[in-house]
Design a protein around this motif. Structure first.
Motif, short mmCIF file in Angstrom:
data_model
loop_
_atom_site.label_atom_id
_atom_site.label_comp_id
_atom_site.label_asym_id
_atom_site.label_seq_id
_atom_site.Cartn_x
_atom_site.Cartn_y
_atom_site.Cartn_z
N ASN A 65 -54.83 27.76 26.48
CA ASN A 65 -55.44 26.43 26.44
C ASN A 65 -54.49 25.30 26.83
N VAL A 66 -53.19 25.55 26.88
CA VAL A 66 -52.27 24.47 27.28
C VAL A 66 -52.51 24.09 28.74
N TYR A 67 -53.20 24.93 29.49
CA TYR A 67 -53.51 24.62 30.89
C TYR A 67 -54.33 23.34 31.02
N GLY A 68 -55.32 23.15 30.16
CA GLY A 68 -56.17 21.97 30.25
C GLY A 68 -55.96 20.97 29.13
N LYS A 69 -55.38 21.44 28.00
CA LYS A 69 -55.29 20.57 26.84
C LYS A 69 -53.87 20.36 26.33
N SER A 70 -52.90 20.85 27.10
CA SER A 70 -51.48 20.68 26.75
C SER A 70 -51.22 21.11 25.30
N TRP A 71 -50.44 20.30 24.60
CA TRP A 71 -50.10 20.64 23.21
C TRP A 71 -50.99 19.91 22.21
N SER A 72 -52.21 19.56 22.61
CA SER A 72 -53.09 18.86 21.68
C SER A 72 -53.37 19.69 20.44
N VAL A 214 -39.60 23.31 28.23
CA VAL A 214 -40.89 23.14 27.54
C VAL A 214 -41.11 21.67 27.22
N LYS A 215 -40.07 21.00 26.74
CA LYS A 215 -40.20 19.58 26.38
C LYS A 215 -40.53 18.73 27.60
N ALA A 216 -39.97 19.05 28.77
CA ALA A 216 -40.18 18.26 29.99
C ALA A 216 -41.51 18.55 30.66
N SER A 217 -42.15 19.63 30.31
CA SER A 217 -43.39 20.02 30.96
C SER A 217 -44.54 19.09 30.57
N PRO A 218 -45.39 18.70 31.54
CA PRO A 218 -46.59 17.91 31.18
C PRO A 218 -47.54 18.68 30.29
N MET A 219 -47.39 19.99 30.25
CA MET A 219 -48.25 20.81 29.40
C MET A 219 -47.86 20.73 27.93
N SER A 220 -46.76 20.05 27.60
CA SER A 220 -46.40 19.87 26.19
C SER A 220 -46.80 18.49 25.68
N GLN A 221 -47.65 17.81 26.42
CA GLN A 221 -48.09 16.46 26.04
C GLN A 221 -49.00 16.50 24.82
N VAL A 222 -48.89 15.48 23.97
CA VAL A 222 -49.80 15.27 22.84
C VAL A 222 -50.49 13.93 23.08
N TYR A 223 -51.78 13.82 22.75
CA TYR A 223 -52.61 12.70 23.18
C TYR A 223 -52.84 11.69 22.05
N PHE A 285 -46.69 29.88 19.70
CA PHE A 285 -47.77 30.17 20.63
C PHE A 285 -47.90 29.10 21.71
N LEU A 286 -47.73 27.83 21.33
CA LEU A 286 -47.79 26.75 22.31
C LEU A 286 -46.63 26.84 23.29
N THR A 287 -45.45 27.18 22.79
CA THR A 287 -44.29 27.39 23.66
C THR A 287 -44.55 28.54 24.62
N LEU A 288 -45.12 29.59 24.11
CA LEU A 288 -45.48 30.74 24.93
C LEU A 288 -46.42 30.33 26.06
N GLY A 289 -47.37 29.42 25.75
CA GLY A 289 -48.32 28.97 26.76
C GLY A 289 -47.65 28.24 27.92
N VAL A 290 -46.73 27.34 27.60
CA VAL A 290 -46.01 26.61 28.66
C VAL A 290 -45.21 27.59 29.52
N LEU A 291 -44.49 28.49 28.89
CA LEU A 291 -43.70 29.47 29.62
C LEU A 291 -44.57 30.35 30.52
N MET A 292 -45.74 30.69 30.01
CA MET A 292 -46.65 31.57 30.73
C MET A 292 -47.04 30.97 32.09
N TYR A 293 -47.37 29.69 32.10
CA TYR A 293 -47.77 29.05 33.37
C TYR A 293 -46.56 28.77 34.26
#
Length: 500
Positions: A65-72, A214-223, A285-293
């Protein structure tokens, strides 16, 4: 990975579970099946609850889900903490004081027969739907990794998967599950950590580089920007809090484990040690998601163009990304680790759910304790088999119609089905009023229907507002108001109280 290898892993894994079941179910009674004789060590319950709470949906959908919703989803996980505090300080003392086997017995004492049955009914609906969705996920992974190549239909995969769960839980129940879930939680946590390690190694990340990437990735954004957005932090936080209250504190499955502790103090100790661990695991799990992509990008994979990863509408099905990478792109060792992890976390959740469904139906609807032990055993085992069949049917229906992330599907379904439990328990604990008991079920059904109507038209009716997981809050609030409308002061004569 060859289907033969995967099938051998699955067979070996279940052989271990069957051995544990045989050793732990000796001399099992209804008391040990339902509450493990109220003698379980708190640290064992805490560790076993990790696997039960997470499930295969977390293992697959949260990283995907980090693909569309980042770290929300981080906000949801932080909301869990507030929810567990409420459970430990408000609900657990109540359950232990009443010495409940089924937590819905509280509604009988507080309001009456129909409130009790309504609460138990909505639990059965909620848990059977949630468990079926979780099992659907692991069955889909096994289908992709093994059974498609062998020409085995999906329906057969589902039947075999649930049959295995039935075989190692039907006799010992919770007494067995505390041991099997401890083993499965250890397997799952090892697999998450190793999956992160293997992907970081493939990307040549040191530990420091891993953190910074992971920290620099836009997929780790919180809204935090737009309250109308379904990813808005505080909406997600509140949803996480109330999701925890209902899906743990008002759910027979998770509370059944807590009620197996020797005392209230040990149960609270279990919960408060468990809380920070579950938040940290979700961050993994969220870290895993960023790494995965990032891993997929580094390998030149255009996931949005792979037909096997697309929904019927052509969008990327993020639930399929991790299974696809693990079974086709990872090394053989990493692939094995993934298969064992998804099986461990899914069955740790599903076996507990099947036992809690059996417990609730036997205690809340069959009143099983009025029968001698031999009759209880027969009824319990038939009920266990019946719920296995129900789960199979729900999974096959969901496969025909699903077109969204499973983490979204599970929490949205929970928003509708757990709302009545939230409304009923909140009304019972926060007020001293009585209810016109016969009207409770119609009010709860009407509340669910009204919630669905509002959520379906929220964009046009509420200036573009989109409901996320906070569907639960709306549903619970509407039902609370409905219960208030059919309530009377506690001083009313009990004989008149039941009149409509």
């Amino acid at each position: 990975m060859s289907p033969t290898l995967v099938l051998s892993l699955v067979a070996g894994y279940f052989a271990v579970l069957i051995i544990i079941a045989i050793l732990t179910s000796r001399g099992a009674t209804s008391e040990s099946f339902f509450v493990a004789n109220r003698n379980a060590p708190w640290y064992m319950v805490a560790f076993a609850m990790i696997g039960t709470s997470l499930s295969g949906v977390t293992f697959i959908s949260v990283p995907g889900n980090v693909y569309g919703k980042s770290w929300s989803y981080l906000a949801v996980a932080l909301g869990f903490v507030a929810g567990y505090v409420v459970i430990g300080l408000v609900l657990m003392p109540l359950y232990y004081r009443l010495r409940l086997v089924s937590i819905y017995s509280y509604l009988d004492e507080r309001f009456g027969y129909w409130s009790y049955k309504t609460g138990a009914l909505f639990f059965l609906i909620s848990r059977s739907l949630g468990s079926a969705l979780r099992l659907y996920l692991v069955a889909g992974v096994l289908q992709l990794a093994v059974f498609d190549a062998m020409g085995v239909p999906f329906a057969v995969t589902v039947v075999v998967s649930i049959l295995f769960i039935y075989l190692y839980t039907f006799k010992g129940g919770l007494k067995t599950i505390l041991w099997t879930d401890t083993f499965q939680t250890l397997a799952m946590l090892s697999c998450v950590a190793l999956s992160i390690y293997f992907m970081a190694d493939a990307l040549n990340y040191s530990f420091a580089k891993l953190i910074s990437a992971v920290k620099a990735s836009p997929m780790s954004q919180v809204y935090f920007s737009d309250v109308r957005d379904d990813k808005f932090f505080w909406k997600q936080f509140a949803s996480g809090m109330f999701i925890t209250i209902v899906m743990t504190g008002l759910d027979q499955d998770l509370m059944q484990k807590n009620l197996s502790c020797r005392s209230l103090g040990e149960a609270q100790k279990n919960l408060f040690w468990f809380t920070p661990v579950i938040v940290c695991v979700n961050i993994l799990f969220l870290t895993l998601g960023v790494l995965m992509y990032q891993y997929a990008t580094a390998r030149g994979l255009k996931l949005e163009q792979l037909p096997q990863l697309l929904n019927l509408n052509g969008s990327l099905n993020t639930d399929k990304v991790f299974p696809y990478l693990a079974t086709t792109q990872f090394s053989i060792v990493a692939g094995i680790i993934f298969i064992l992890g998804i099986i461990a976390v899914t069955y740790a959740s599903a076996d507990s759910a099947l036992t809690s469904l059996t417990t609730s139906f036997c205690v809340d609807f069959l009143d099983i304790k009025k029968y001698p032990e031999a009759r209880q055993t027969r009824l319990r085992q038939l009920t266990h088999l019946g719920w296995s069949v129900v789960l199979i049917i729900i999974i096959l229906i969901f496969r025909a119609y699903n077109n969204q992330s499973l983490i979204d599907a599970v929490y949205k379904a929970a928003g509708f089905t757990y709302g009545p439990l939230l409304g009923l328990f909140a009304f019972g604990i926060l007020t001293g009023r009585r209810l016109r008991d016969q009207l409770v079920l119609p009010v709860c059904v009407a509340g669910v229907g009204l919630t669905w109507l509002i959520v379906s038209h929220s964009v046009e009716w509420l200036n573009g507002y989109k409901f996320g997981f906070e569907i639960l809050l709306l549903n619970g609030a509407l039902i609370y108001l409905g219960l208030l409308a059919i309530s009377r002061p506690a001083a009313v004569n009990p004989a008149a109280q039941t009149a409509v």
